[in-house]
Design an enzyme around this catalytic site. Structure first.
Site, mmCIF file in Angstrom:
data_model
loop_
_atom_site.group_PDB
_atom_site.id
_atom_site.type_symbol
_atom_site.label_atom_id
_atom_site.label_comp_id
_atom_site.label_asym_id
_atom_site.label_seq_id
_atom_site.Cartn_x
_atom_site.Cartn_y
_atom_site.Cartn_z
ATOM 1 N N ILE A 1 0.711 -1.158 -0.072
ATOM 2 C CA ILE A 1 0.171 -0.124 -0.233
ATOM 3 C C ILE A 1 0.861 0.908 0.090
ATOM 4 O O ILE A 1 1.914 1.121 1.218
ATOM 5 C CB ILE A 1 -0.751 0.248 1.161
ATOM 6 C CG1 ILE A 1 -1.742 1.459 1.391
ATOM 7 C CG2 ILE A 1 0.295 -0.431 2.552
ATOM 8 C CD1 ILE A 1 -2.568 1.243 2.494
ATOM 9 N N SER A 2 0.835 1.514 -0.956
ATOM 10 C CA SER A 2 1.713 3.266 -1.285
ATOM 11 C C SER A 2 1.213 3.635 0.177
ATOM 12 O O SER A 2 0.664 4.103 0.472
ATOM 13 C CB SER A 2 1.966 3.929 -2.890
ATOM 14 O OG SER A 2 1.413 3.206 -3.152
ATOM 15 N N SER A 3 2.562 5.337 0.363
ATOM 16 C CA SER A 3 2.374 5.813 1.119
ATOM 17 C C SER A 3 1.529 7.101 0.961
ATOM 18 O O SER A 3 1.151 7.200 -0.078
ATOM 19 C CB SER A 3 3.914 6.685 1.204
ATOM 20 O OG SER A 3 3.332 7.892 1.383
#
Length: 215
Positions: free
Chosen positions: A64-66
C-alpha cells in the site's frame, strides 16, 4: 461519532498536515484524505503505522503506497468532478477510496485474487457503491466501460501500452510511475487529437506491474 472514529479522524488530519508541510497538494484532496479511514486498508498488525507517511506490505509482495505518494498521484490526475476513472492495480483499495470521493465512478483492476476480494468487501462494508473492482490483468484494461476520463497506474511500468491509451478519452489524462534510468517518475500523459503530451513530476516508488493474474 464514537471515540475510536474521532481518534482516527485526528490521526488522518495530522497525516494530511504533515503532507501539506512537505509539498503542495490541493486542499480538496487533503480534505478527502483527512476523512478516510486508512487503517482499514492496511494489513493487520500495522494499524499503529496506518497514518504515517510510509508504504506498508500487503500479500503477494504487494504494497500500500505511502499517503504522500497517493496524494501526489491524485494531484497529477486532476480527478475532481470527472465521470470515470480506470485504476490499474487496486491493491488494498486505499487509492480507489480516495478517488471515489472525487469522481463519479472508479473502475479498479487487481491481478491478485485475494486483494481484489478483500477490497470489494471493504467497499461494501463502508457503503461505497461507486467503486467497481475486477480480478484481472490490469494491462487488459476494462473495455466495457471505456473510454475513460482518467487512467491511473498504481504499479510502475516502462511505458503505457497503446491498448490502454485507446481506452482513454481524447482530452483525458493518464498518470503512471514510469521506470526511467533506474528511477520511477510520476508522469502525466494527456491524450490530444494530435497525440500524447507528457509531463514529469516527482520520483516515486511502486512495485512493478506484472503480467497475468495471481491467486
Amino acid at each position: 461519532m464514537d471515540l475510536e472514529t474521532r481518534i482516527k479522524l485526528q490521526k488522518s488530519k495530522r497525516m494530511t498536515e504533515e503532507i501539506k508541510n512537505i509539498c503542495h497538494i490541493n486542499q480538496d484532496i487533503l480534505d478527502v484524505m483527512a476523512h478516510c479511514d486508512r487503517e482499514m486498508f492496511v494489513p493487520k498488525g500495522f494499524g499503529a503505522h496506518a497514518y504515517k507517511l510510509d508504504a506498508l506490505p500487503l500479500v503477494a509482495d504487494q504494497w500500500i503506497s505511502s499517503p504522500l505518494t497517493v496524494a501526489k498521484m491524485t494531484q497529477a490526475l486532476y480527478a475532481k468532478g470527472i465521470d470515470n476513472i480506470l485504476e490499474i492495480g487496486c491493491g488494498s483499495g486505499y487509492q480507489a477510496l480516495i478517488l471515489s470521493k472525487l469522481a463519479r465512478r472508479v473502475f479498479s483492476i487487481e491481478r491478485v485474487e485475494r486483494l481484489a476480494k478483500e477490497a470489494k468487501e471493504k467497499f461494501k462494508h463502508l457503503g461505497i457503491h461507486n467503486v467497481n473492482v475486477r480480478y484481472d490483468d490490469g494491462q487488459n484494461g476494462w473495455r466495457n466501460y471505456a473510454p475513460y476520463d482518467r487512467i491511473l497506474f498504481s504499479a510502475s511500468i516502462k511505458q503505457i501500452p497503446a491498448s490502454l491509451f485507446a481506452q482513454l478519452k481524447v482530452g483525458g489524462i493518464a498518470v503512471a510511475p514510469i521506470e526511467k534510468e533506474g528511477k520511477q517518475i510520476i508522469t502525466q500523459f494527456t491524450k490530444t487529437e494530435h497525440g500524447i503530451e507528457k509531463r514529469e513530476f516527482d520520483d516515486c516508488l511502486f512495485v512493478p506491474i506484472v503480467d497475468g493474474k495471481s491467486h
